[in-house]
Design an enzyme around this catalytic site. Sequence first.
Site, PDB file in Angstrom:
ATOM      1  N   GLU A 283      -5.163   1.809  -2.327  1.00 47.87           N
ATOM      2  CA  GLU A 283      -4.884   2.882  -3.287  1.00 47.87           C
ATOM      3  C   GLU A 283      -4.937   2.366  -4.728  1.00 47.87           C
ATOM      4  O   GLU A 283      -4.344   2.952  -5.626  1.00 47.87           O
ATOM      5  CB  GLU A 283      -3.532   3.531  -2.989  1.00 47.87           C
ATOM      6  CG  GLU A 283      -2.329   2.653  -3.225  1.00 47.87           C
ATOM      7  CD  GLU A 283      -1.971   1.729  -2.073  1.00 47.87           C
ATOM      8  OE1 GLU A 283      -0.883   1.135  -2.155  1.00 47.87           O
ATOM      9  OE2 GLU A 283      -2.722   1.575  -1.106  1.00 47.87           O
TER      10      GLU A 283
ATOM     11  N   ASP B  50      -2.588   2.757  -9.625  1.00 49.15           N
ATOM     12  CA  ASP B  50      -2.111   2.580  -8.260  1.00 49.15           C
ATOM     13  C   ASP B  50      -1.345   3.843  -7.864  1.00 49.15           C
ATOM     14  O   ASP B  50      -0.405   4.240  -8.562  1.00 49.15           O
ATOM     15  CB  ASP B  50      -1.196   1.349  -8.187  1.00 49.15           C
ATOM     16  CG  ASP B  50      -0.876   0.963  -6.763  1.00 49.15           C
ATOM     17  OD1 ASP B  50      -1.596   0.114  -6.222  1.00 49.15           O
ATOM     18  OD2 ASP B  50       0.100   1.499  -6.216  1.00 49.15           O
TER      19      ASP B  50
ATOM     20  N   ASP C 108      -6.286   9.797   3.371  1.00 48.82           N
ATOM     21  CA  ASP C 108      -7.680   9.875   2.920  1.00 48.82           C
ATOM     22  C   ASP C 108      -7.899  11.099   2.035  1.00 48.82           C
ATOM     23  O   ASP C 108      -8.615  11.036   1.035  1.00 48.82           O
ATOM     24  CB  ASP C 108      -8.629   9.937   4.122  1.00 48.82           C
ATOM     25  CG  ASP C 108      -8.752   8.616   4.852  1.00 48.82           C
ATOM     26  OD1 ASP C 108      -8.235   7.584   4.351  1.00 48.82           O
ATOM     27  OD2 ASP C 108      -9.365   8.609   5.940  1.00 48.82           O
TER      28      ASP C 108
ATOM     29  N   ASN D 288       0.840   8.156   4.133  1.00 43.06           N
ATOM     30  CA  ASN D 288       0.225   7.768   5.410  1.00 43.06           C
ATOM     31  C   ASN D 288       1.231   7.806   6.553  1.00 43.06           C
ATOM     32  O   ASN D 288       0.944   8.312   7.639  1.00 43.06           O
ATOM     33  CB  ASN D 288      -0.369   6.359   5.308  1.00 43.06           C
ATOM     34  CG  ASN D 288      -1.755   6.355   4.719  1.00 43.06           C
ATOM     35  OD1 ASN D 288      -2.460   7.346   4.744  1.00 43.06           O
ATOM     36  ND2 ASN D 288      -2.139   5.220   4.178  1.00 43.06           N
TER      37      ASN D 288
END
Length: 178
Positions: free
Chosen positions: A95, A52, A69, A60
């Site tokens: 993620e 993770d 991304d 983000n």
Amino acid sequence: MKVSTLEQEMRLLASLDPLTELLNRRAFFNDAKVLVNYAIREQISVSIVALDLDKFKSINDTYGHSTGDLALTNFTKVLKSCCRQSDVTGRLGGEEFAVFLPNTSADEAYLFTQRLHLALGHSPIKVQNTLIKYTVSIGLLSLVPTKMDTIESLLHKVDSSLYIAKNSGRNRTIVHGS
């Protein structure tokens, strides 16, 4: 002939995550299930890695989803560089990723996770003039599976180690049962 080729392409596209080009959740579970059953039958060791990305939401929120991304695709490139051809990698969602390491001992799997931490540390992403470093938390489970084991039950076990890694400072590997 064209129909067969088109059908093969459609099957491939249906099994891949479009951003990372890793197996999607369904395809990962299907492939891993076959490998778990083989390991049970042959009594060979396997390792399962749950990963993770740490504090991904802040990437983000701070830099935008296109940078998120970019982090995901960069992570995928680093992950693939650490994997063998026989390893099965998948993006389970967001993620979160998983790697199934067939015929792999606990020591070999732990070395894999350490190579991944090191490689990721040397692979920041660059956005405009800013280098963005990010890390990954990892849960690791190694065993010779029994008839009671399924890929779902094994991932559930390794997830508990992943959460320990995240809650104990991130950017580390926690081995299940240690």
